[in-house]
Design an enzyme around this catalytic site. Structure first.
Site, PDB file in Angstrom:
ATOM      1  N   GLU A 261      -1.331  -8.218   1.293  1.00 38.99           N
ATOM      2  CA  GLU A 261      -1.023  -6.790   1.352  1.00 38.99           C
ATOM      3  C   GLU A 261      -0.065  -6.445   2.492  1.00 38.99           C
ATOM      4  OE1 GLU A 261      -3.858  -4.120   3.001  1.00 38.99           O
ATOM      5  OE2 GLU A 261      -3.093  -2.391   1.888  1.00 38.99           O
TER       6      GLU A 261
ATOM      7  N   HIS B  92      -1.172  10.996   0.110  1.00 36.21           N
ATOM      8  CA  HIS B  92      -0.979  10.302  -1.165  1.00 36.21           C
ATOM      9  C   HIS B  92      -0.597  11.298  -2.250  1.00 36.21           C
ATOM     10  CE1 HIS B  92      -4.142   7.052   0.161  1.00 36.21           C
ATOM     11  NE2 HIS B  92      -3.144   7.195   1.023  1.00 36.21           N
TER      12      HIS B  92
ATOM     13  N   HIS C 218       2.020   8.093   5.960  1.00 36.91           N
ATOM     14  CA  HIS C 218       1.118   9.145   6.451  1.00 36.91           C
ATOM     15  C   HIS C 218       1.661   9.773   7.717  1.00 36.91           C
ATOM     16  CE1 HIS C 218      -2.259   8.960   3.724  1.00 36.91           C
ATOM     17  NE2 HIS C 218      -2.337   7.646   3.840  1.00 36.91           N
TER      18      HIS C 218
ATOM     19  N   ASP D 151       0.854  -1.194   0.000  1.00 39.88           N
ATOM     20  CA  ASP D 151       0.000   0.000   0.000  1.00 39.88           C
ATOM     21  C   ASP D 151       0.892   1.246   0.000  1.00 39.88           C
ATOM     22  OD1 ASP D 151      -1.896   2.073   0.610  1.00 39.88           O
ATOM     23  OD2 ASP D 151      -3.223   0.523   1.406  1.00 39.88           O
TER      24      ASP D 151
ATOM     25  N   SER E 178      -7.037   4.167  -1.188  1.00 42.41           N
ATOM     26  CA  SER E 178      -6.866   2.726  -1.381  1.00 42.41           C
ATOM     27  C   SER E 178      -8.159   2.019  -1.780  1.00 42.41           C
ATOM     28  CB  SER E 178      -6.320   2.088  -0.108  1.00 42.41           C
ATOM     29  OG  SER E 178      -5.032   2.580   0.163  1.00 42.41           O
TER      30      SER E 178
ATOM     31  N   ASP F 141      -1.075   0.405  -4.833  1.00 41.33           N
ATOM     32  CA  ASP F 141      -2.364   1.009  -5.174  1.00 41.33           C
ATOM     33  C   ASP F 141      -2.237   2.467  -5.601  1.00 41.33           C
ATOM     34  OD1 ASP F 141      -1.626   1.625  -2.577  1.00 41.33           O
ATOM     35  OD2 ASP F 141      -3.562   1.128  -1.682  1.00 41.33           O
ATOM     36  N   HIS F 142      -1.310   3.179  -4.977  1.00 40.95           N
ATOM     37  CA  HIS F 142      -1.149   4.605  -5.310  1.00 40.95           C
ATOM     38  C   HIS F 142       0.211   5.056  -4.819  1.00 40.95           C
ATOM     39  CE1 HIS F 142      -1.699   5.394  -1.079  1.00 40.95           C
ATOM     40  NE2 HIS F 142      -2.767   4.625  -1.101  1.00 40.95           N
TER      41      HIS F 142
ATOM     42  N   ASP G 122      -9.893  -3.164   6.297  1.00 42.55           N
ATOM     43  CA  ASP G 122      -9.431  -1.911   5.695  1.00 42.55           C
ATOM     44  C   ASP G 122      -9.623  -1.974   4.173  1.00 42.55           C
ATOM     45  OD1 ASP G 122      -8.423   0.672   5.908  1.00 42.55           O
ATOM     46  OD2 ASP G 122      -6.329   0.042   5.868  1.00 42.55           O
TER      47      ASP G 122
ATOM     48  N   ARG H 219     -15.730   3.091   2.754  1.00 42.54           N
ATOM     49  CA  ARG H 219     -14.744   2.193   3.337  1.00 42.54           C
ATOM     50  C   ARG H 219     -14.786   2.191   4.858  1.00 42.54           C
ATOM     51  NH1 ARG H 219      -8.737   4.398   2.173  1.00 42.54           N
ATOM     52  NH2 ARG H 219      -8.287   3.169   4.035  1.00 42.54           N
TER      53      ARG H 219
ATOM     54  N   ASP I 121       2.012   2.415   3.669  1.00 44.46           N
ATOM     55  CA  ASP I 121       1.188   3.616   3.496  1.00 44.46           C
ATOM     56  C   ASP I 121       0.907   4.302   4.825  1.00 44.46           C
ATOM     57  OD1 ASP I 121      -1.102   5.219   2.013  1.00 44.46           O
ATOM     58  OD2 ASP I 121      -2.019   4.311   3.787  1.00 44.46           O
ATOM     59  N   LYS I 122       0.511   3.543   5.801  1.00 42.89           N
ATOM     60  CA  LYS I 122       0.098   4.173   7.054  1.00 42.89           C
ATOM     61  C   LYS I 122       1.288   4.842   7.744  1.00 42.89           C
ATOM     62  CE  LYS I 122      -3.857   1.108   7.507  1.00 42.89           C
ATOM     63  NZ  LYS I 122      -4.786   2.032   6.812  1.00 42.89           N
TER      64      LYS I 122
ATOM     65  N   THR J 184      -8.043  -2.002   1.252  1.00 46.42           N
ATOM     66  CA  THR J 184      -7.415  -2.891   0.269  1.00 46.42           C
ATOM     67  C   THR J 184      -7.945  -4.328   0.368  1.00 46.42           C
ATOM     68  OG1 THR J 184      -5.460  -1.493   0.573  1.00 46.42           O
ATOM     69  CG2 THR J 184      -5.202  -3.465  -0.787  1.00 46.42           C
TER      70      THR J 184
HETATM   71 MG    MG Z   1      -4.290  -0.906   2.345  1.00 47.50          MG
HETATM   72 ZN    ZN Z   2      -3.013   6.065   2.673  1.00 50.41          ZN
END
Ligand code: MG
Ligand code: ZN
Length: 465
Positions: free
Chosen positions: A333, A421, A342, A62, A115, A380-381, A172, A185, A338-339, A174
């Site tokens: 995943e 992101h 952030h 992610d 996501s 994903d991004h 979550d 989500r 990602d987290k 994903t």
């Molecule tokens: Mg995810």
């Molecule tokens: Zn994120």
């Protein structure tokens, strides 16, 4: 020497079948070999396989774009090193944009996505709006769109086993997009349905994400998110009780408990190893305004993950359980890259790129004996970690000592605190049957068709079929 050692590592870890080894080694490896290396065309050609895969293993990092992969490679392997994910033979670039709500039928483009729509794109082949899970766009966030079947459901309905593994809450976005349909989500458990009222089971809907993952009868569900499963369903019992009593799931909550499951003969498996997200490999090192966190001698430290299994351990167990003659579809995943990005946490993000790579090594080991397995690694991004000159400004910066013995600085500048992101394309890499379909510039919705498996085709000039 470098070439030799890198080539040998490729032999061991990439799992290339013996028959194609000699010519494929250079092809499967990446990096600069200088002008004296042989042409790679034959090696790559031998790895083009137009058959439909028997098994599909999709690995997601992610928020894991080229920038954080490079930072992690520098830190763990050095600037001339390579992860397993750097050695896959077929590599492409994938667009990740989504849509914005509106009157339709043409919806405005969202150049930066979260996501939910991105995972929905490869899961269903359809673009959608931020926050939405395998459901089409609509006029407003709280207005449900059209439910789309997912590629995991397609594989399940064709009699294949399925698995869904994540280091975040399994509800979550994903992992949710793999096997649930809901307009927001946030609707992860039955107590979280404020923005998805029509989806409540009491209102005749499919229920929360936690309930849908169970109702969709995924054979192996492993991740975090126990708190969602302890919520009461509209009918009364907790989601966990419902999973065990109505759907025959066997619940485990520790690495040892997971080890104790030997086959799917006793029923499907629901492993939830934390109340929320699982713990990243490394303890946080949070970037701060210049001169920044860390320093030229700073290294990351391993976090205490208690009784939680690693992503590689979960992947290995999932593959062991899912392996069967007819085939399986498994999504894995590494969510916390990602987290932690952030949070502007460079160590947390780097460590969980390595978690992803370790999980890939497990999948490649399996593929060595099961070459009819397609393995895809992607994201994903994009995200906001940037490698910058030492001493650079930027809203928040951090410096680490890399495997090269040199300092590497990163900056996060998309927000005053933390980071967000971004809208770049991401890498998609693959090995196995039909892996060549990821090359070039593809869109996230194109990946759906590759994961589903194309009809076998013929190679020009003969060859297979
Ligand atoms: Mg995810
Ligand atoms: Zn994120």
């Amino acid at each position: 020497m470098k070439l030799q050692s890198r080539a040998r590592r490729t032999l061991v870890s990439a799992g290339v079948a013996a028959a194609v080894l000699v010519s494929a080694v250079a092809a499967a490896a990446t990096g600069s070999f200088g002008g004296g290396t042989p042409d790679r065309s034959a090696g790559l050609a031998k790895q083009i396989d137009p058959d439909k895969p028997r098994n599909v293993i999709l690995l997601i990092g992610d928020g894991t774009d080229e920038s954080i992969i490079t930072a992690a490679r520098n830190y763990e392997k050095g600037a001339d090193g390579a992860f397993a994910l750097d050695r896959l033979p077929f590599v492409g670039d994938m667009t990740t944009h989504g849509l914005k709500v509106g009157p339709g039928p043409d919806y405005p483009i969202a150049y930066v996505s979260d996501s939910a729509p991105t995972a929905s794109a490869w899961s269903t082949g359809h673009k959608t709006v931020d926050g939405r899970v395998s459901q089409g766009p609509s006029t407003a966030d709280t207005v449900p769109g059209q439910d789309f079947r997912t590629v995991l459901m397609d594989w399940r309905d064709s009699g294949r086993r399925t698995g869904n593994v994540s280091t975040s809450e399994i509800t979550d976005a994903t992992p949710a997009a793999a096997a649930s349909n809901v307009n927001a989500r946030a609707c992860q458990g039955p107590a979280d349905m404020a923005n998805c009222v029509a989806a409540r089971k009491a209102n005749g809907g499919k229920g929360s994400i936690a309930e849908q993952l169970v109702d969709n009868e995924i054979d192996v569900i492993l991740g975090g998110g126990l708190n969602r499963y302890n919520q009461a369903t509209d009918a009364g019992p907790s989601v966990l009780d419902y999973a065990e009593d109505a759907k025959d799931y066997r619940f485990v909550s520790s690495a040892a408990g997971l080890d104790g499951i030997g086959s799917l003969g006793g029923g499907p498996v629901l492993g939830l190893f934390a109340p929320g997200n699982l713990t990243p490999r490394y303890s946080p090192l949070i970037a701060t305004p210049p001169p920044g966190a860390g320093g030229p001698t700073a290294r990351c430290s391993l976090a205490n993950r208690g009784t939680q299994p690693s992503l590689a351990a979960m992947t290995e167990k999932a593959i062991d359980l899912l392996d069967n003659r007819r085939g399986f579809f498994l999504q894995v995943e590494s969510a916390m890259v990602d987290k932690q990005e952030h949070a502007a946490d460079i160590c947390g993000a780097i460590g969980d790129v390595s978690e992803l790579d370790d999980a890939l090594e497990v999948a490649l080991d399996y593929r060595r004996h099961n070459p009819d397995t397609l393995i895809v690694v992607t994201s994903d991004h994009a995200h906001s970690t940037q490698i910058v000159p030492n001493g650079s400004s930027g809203r928040q910066t951090a410096t680490l000592l890399t495997a090269d013995g040199d300092p590497m600085s990163v900056a996060y500048s998309t927000q005053a605190v933390g980071s967000s992101h971004t809208g770049s394309t991401v890498r998609v890499a693959a090995v196995g049957p039909q892996a060549a379909n990821v090359t070039g510039l593809i869109d996230q919705t194109d990946l759906y068709w590759t994961l589903k498996g194309h009809k076998p085709s013929k190679l020009h000039g003969g060859g297979k079929h």
